[in-house]
Design a protein around this motif. Structure first.
Motif, mmCIF file in Angstrom:
data_model
loop_
_atom_site.group_PDB
_atom_site.id
_atom_site.type_symbol
_atom_site.label_atom_id
_atom_site.label_comp_id
_atom_site.label_asym_id
_atom_site.label_seq_id
_atom_site.Cartn_x
_atom_site.Cartn_y
_atom_site.Cartn_z
ATOM 1 N N ARG A 83 0.834 -1.212 0.000
ATOM 2 C CA ARG A 83 0.000 0.000 0.000
ATOM 3 C C ARG A 83 0.863 1.255 0.000
ATOM 4 N NH1 ARG A 83 -3.005 -2.756 3.780
ATOM 5 N NH2 ARG A 83 -2.239 -1.417 5.453
ATOM 6 N N GLN A 84 2.004 1.171 0.695
ATOM 7 C CA GLN A 84 2.903 2.339 0.740
ATOM 8 C C GLN A 84 3.420 2.678 -0.657
ATOM 9 O OE1 GLN A 84 6.454 1.677 3.033
ATOM 10 N NE2 GLN A 84 6.889 3.862 3.248
ATOM 11 N N ILE A 85 3.816 1.646 -1.400
ATOM 12 C CA ILE A 85 4.332 1.876 -2.758
ATOM 13 C C ILE A 85 3.224 2.416 -3.653
ATOM 14 C CG2 ILE A 85 5.227 0.728 -4.829
ATOM 15 C CD1 ILE A 85 6.706 -1.231 -2.948
ATOM 16 N N ARG A 86 2.045 1.849 -3.491
ATOM 17 C CA ARG A 86 0.944 2.227 -4.360
ATOM 18 C C ARG A 86 0.528 3.679 -4.141
ATOM 19 N NH1 ARG A 86 -2.213 -0.107 -8.039
ATOM 20 N NH2 ARG A 86 -4.364 0.565 -8.158
ATOM 21 N N THR A 87 0.523 4.116 -2.879
ATOM 22 C CA THR A 87 0.028 5.471 -2.604
ATOM 23 C C THR A 87 1.145 6.509 -2.586
ATOM 24 O OG1 THR A 87 0.170 5.066 -0.222
ATOM 25 C CG2 THR A 87 -1.932 4.617 -1.268
ATOM 26 N N LEU A 88 2.370 6.083 -2.741
ATOM 27 C CA LEU A 88 3.486 7.032 -2.729
ATOM 28 C C LEU A 88 3.369 7.952 -3.958
ATOM 29 C CD1 LEU A 88 7.025 5.916 -1.693
ATOM 30 C CD2 LEU A 88 6.672 7.808 -3.276
ATOM 31 N N PRO A 89 3.335 9.287 -3.741
ATOM 32 C CA PRO A 89 3.002 10.179 -4.852
ATOM 33 C C PRO A 89 4.160 10.477 -5.809
ATOM 34 C CG PRO A 89 3.247 11.431 -2.852
ATOM 35 C CD PRO A 89 3.435 10.005 -2.457
ATOM 36 N N LYS A 90 5.009 9.509 -6.022
ATOM 37 C CA LYS A 90 6.103 9.619 -6.993
ATOM 38 C C LYS A 90 6.168 8.284 -7.717
ATOM 39 C CE LYS A 90 8.604 12.588 -3.742
ATOM 40 N NZ LYS A 90 9.801 12.840 -2.920
ATOM 41 N N PRO A 91 6.616 8.266 -8.976
ATOM 42 C CA PRO A 91 6.690 6.983 -9.683
ATOM 43 C C PRO A 91 7.700 6.040 -9.027
ATOM 44 C CG PRO A 91 6.872 8.830 -11.221
ATOM 45 C CD PRO A 91 6.992 9.406 -9.842
ATOM 46 N N VAL A 92 7.300 4.754 -8.924
ATOM 47 C CA VAL A 92 8.189 3.711 -8.421
ATOM 48 C C VAL A 92 8.401 2.701 -9.566
ATOM 49 C CG1 VAL A 92 8.567 1.939 -6.666
ATOM 50 C CG2 VAL A 92 7.295 4.021 -6.080
ATOM 51 N N VAL A 93 9.657 2.432 -9.873
ATOM 52 C CA VAL A 93 9.994 1.580 -11.012
ATOM 53 C C VAL A 93 10.664 0.305 -10.508
ATOM 54 C CG1 VAL A 93 11.241 1.440 -13.203
ATOM 55 C CG2 VAL A 93 10.432 3.664 -12.372
ATOM 56 N N ALA A 94 10.109 -0.858 -10.865
ATOM 57 C CA ALA A 94 10.764 -2.124 -10.538
ATOM 58 C C ALA A 94 11.811 -2.418 -11.610
ATOM 59 C CB ALA A 94 9.737 -3.250 -10.481
ATOM 60 N N MET A 95 13.023 -2.711 -11.168
ATOM 61 C CA MET A 95 14.118 -3.061 -12.082
ATOM 62 C C MET A 95 14.431 -4.542 -11.827
ATOM 63 S SD MET A 95 17.712 -1.055 -12.487
ATOM 64 C CE MET A 95 18.653 -1.629 -11.079
ATOM 65 N N VAL A 96 13.997 -5.406 -12.743
ATOM 66 C CA VAL A 96 13.963 -6.845 -12.472
ATOM 67 C C VAL A 96 14.987 -7.616 -13.300
ATOM 68 C CG1 VAL A 96 12.543 -8.928 -12.520
ATOM 69 C CG2 VAL A 96 11.509 -6.743 -11.879
ATOM 70 N N ALA A 97 15.935 -8.248 -12.591
ATOM 71 C CA ALA A 97 16.800 -9.252 -13.210
ATOM 72 C C ALA A 97 16.531 -10.564 -12.481
ATOM 73 C CB ALA A 97 18.267 -8.860 -13.081
ATOM 74 N N GLY A 98 16.496 -11.652 -13.191
ATOM 75 C CA GLY A 98 16.285 -12.949 -12.557
ATOM 76 C C GLY A 98 14.853 -13.106 -12.050
ATOM 77 N N TYR A 99 14.724 -13.824 -10.922
ATOM 78 C CA TYR A 99 13.399 -14.227 -10.459
ATOM 79 C C TYR A 99 12.632 -13.115 -9.750
ATOM 80 C CZ TYR A 99 14.700 -19.036 -11.479
ATOM 81 O OH TYR A 99 15.069 -20.177 -12.119
ATOM 82 N N ALA A 100 11.400 -12.916 -10.177
ATOM 83 C CA ALA A 100 10.409 -12.139 -9.418
ATOM 84 C C ALA A 100 9.291 -13.140 -9.159
ATOM 85 C CB ALA A 100 9.917 -10.939 -10.209
ATOM 86 N N ILE A 101 9.318 -13.723 -7.961
ATOM 87 C CA ILE A 101 8.493 -14.904 -7.679
ATOM 88 C C ILE A 101 7.702 -14.694 -6.393
ATOM 89 C CG2 ILE A 101 8.642 -17.364 -6.992
ATOM 90 C CD1 ILE A 101 9.262 -17.167 -9.898
ATOM 91 N N GLY A 102 6.496 -15.248 -6.331
ATOM 92 C CA GLY A 102 5.697 -15.190 -5.111
ATOM 93 C C GLY A 102 5.420 -13.746 -4.698
ATOM 94 N N GLY A 103 5.641 -13.455 -3.415
ATOM 95 C CA GLY A 103 5.448 -12.095 -2.935
ATOM 96 C C GLY A 103 6.378 -11.105 -3.628
ATOM 97 N N GLY A 104 7.467 -11.585 -4.199
ATOM 98 C CA GLY A 104 8.369 -10.735 -4.982
ATOM 99 C C GLY A 104 7.743 -10.356 -6.314
ATOM 100 N N PHE A 123 -1.166 -17.536 -0.332
ATOM 101 C CA PHE A 123 -1.751 -16.815 -1.475
ATOM 102 C C PHE A 123 -1.870 -15.353 -1.125
ATOM 103 C CE2 PHE A 123 -5.367 -18.134 1.079
ATOM 104 C CZ PHE A 123 -6.220 -17.049 1.061
ATOM 105 N N ASP A 124 -1.917 -14.500 -2.138
ATOM 106 C CA ASP A 124 -2.153 -13.075 -1.966
ATOM 107 C C ASP A 124 -3.408 -12.737 -2.762
ATOM 108 O OD1 ASP A 124 -2.293 -10.325 -2.077
ATOM 109 O OD2 ASP A 124 -0.127 -10.023 -2.268
ATOM 110 N N GLY A 125 -4.531 -12.708 -2.058
ATOM 111 C CA GLY A 125 -5.810 -12.431 -2.706
ATOM 112 C C GLY A 125 -6.132 -10.947 -2.770
ATOM 113 N N GLY A 126 -5.196 -10.095 -2.355
ATOM 114 C CA GLY A 126 -5.397 -8.650 -2.419
ATOM 115 C C GLY A 126 -4.966 -8.122 -3.786
ATOM 116 N N TYR A 127 -4.059 -7.145 -3.762
ATOM 117 C CA TYR A 127 -3.543 -6.641 -5.042
ATOM 118 C C TYR A 127 -2.945 -7.779 -5.871
ATOM 119 C CZ TYR A 127 -3.978 -1.807 -3.465
ATOM 120 O OH TYR A 127 -4.463 -0.596 -3.038
#
Ligand code: 2NE
Length: 271
Positions: free
Chosen positions: A99-120, A148-152
């Motif tokens: 929720r903090q990332i979502r409501t933060l009033p500046k763009p947040v960019v994920a920079m992904v190398a390798g695994y982005a798995i599960g909660g990641g 499981f993450d049934g939210g976002y």
């Protein structure tokens, strides 16, 4: 850019550049950057700092090394009722971070190398943009590891990839490569690993050149489409901010402090 590290962090590295980019790196490569409660607490602290720092215009979230962005919750500390930190308390505090990332009033960019798995994987989805290296791999594992993450993690995923695909991703727990993720609209672009940071910084620079208030209002508006009353609160908060900046908004406050009646007649009633 030249990054300057901010002291006081252990599970993450928190850096800033002169030009206004903050970078938060999950630094637990020995577990594919899985997070424990303390990792999440540090990320919350760094995101709060980046939000409050007027020099920061955009934030990068990434993982240390080439192998992983983040592999989700650290299964070694998953106890009875949550992930257990040094204080012995079971938590799922990554939901607060989302929720903090979502409501933060500046763009947040994920920079992904390798695994982005599960909660990641959910963390990269929550970010406003995702730049992926060609070795990136995406997927959920919850139903395989008893979570499981049934939210976002579910509803926002379906907004991104559609209902059928979201059910496939969660029900089958498959992994998807960078190109497949691009085809699904899960990421914004794919670049060779060697160019990952340069490309991400380039996207950040383009955003830094644009109007910060326009970007924050757009983020809030896009959120409001999905987030119900919480989304409306965020969007309306921006309207209040703009009103406070106006002469009309200041007249009310000034009149109160000067113990006089406010004169709102001088302000236009625009069509
Ligand atoms: C990420 C993945 C696919 C990587 O595979 P590979 O083959 O590259 O590496 P390996 O050998 O599996 O992992 C390297 C080391 O990292 C540990 C492993 O146990 C291994 O340790 P050692 O054998 O060297 O001692 N490791 C990796 N991920 C870990 C984790 N999440 N927790 C603790 N240790 C971890 C592969 O490692 C993988 O599938 N990892 C597990 C992914 C996963 O299931 N994550 C949790 C999902 S649930 C969740 O995150 C969640 C939620 O559902 C709801 C709310 C909040 C969180």
């Amino acid at each position: 850019p030249a990054w300057t590290a901010v002291a006081g962090y252990g599970d993450i590295v928190y850096e800033k550049s002169e030009e206004g980019i903050a970078k938060i790196t999950i630094n637990r490569p020995e577990v594919r950057n899985a997070f424990r409660p303390e990792t999440v607490q540090e990320m919350e602290r760094a995101f709060a700092d980046a939000r409050d720092d007027e020099n920061v215009g955009v934030i990068i979230l990434t993982g240390a090394g080439k192998d992983a962005f983040c592999s989700g919750g650290d299964q070694r500390v998953r106890g009875h009722g949550g992930y257990v930190g040094g204080d012995g308390v079971p938590r799922l505090n990554v939901l607060d971070l989302q929720r903090q990332i979502r409501t933060l009033p500046k763009p947040v960019v994920a920079m992904v190398a390798g695994y982005a798995i599960g909660g990641g994987h959910v963390l990269h989805m929550i970010c406003d943009l995702t730049i992926a290296a060609d070795n990136a791999r995406f997927g959920q594992t919850g139903p395989r590891v008893g979570s499981f993450d049934g939210g976002y993690g579910a509803s926002y995923m379906a907004r991104i990839v559609g209902q059928k695909k979201a059910r496939e991703i969660w029900f089958l727990c498959r992994q998807y490569g960078a190109q497949e993720a691009l085809d699904m609209g899960l990421v914004n672009c794919v670049v060779p690993y060697e160019r990952l940071e340069a490309e991400t910084v380039q996207w950040c620079r383009e955003m830094l050149a644009n109007s910060p208030i326009a970007l924050r209002c757009l983020k809030a508006a896009l959120n409001a489409d999905c987030d119900g009353q919480a989304g409306l609160q965020e969007l309306a908060g921006n309207a209040t901010l703009l009103y406070y900046l106006s002469e009309e908004g200041k007249e009310g406050k000034n009149a109160f402090l000067e113990k006089r009646k406010p004169d709102f007649r001088k302000f236009p009633r625009l069509p």
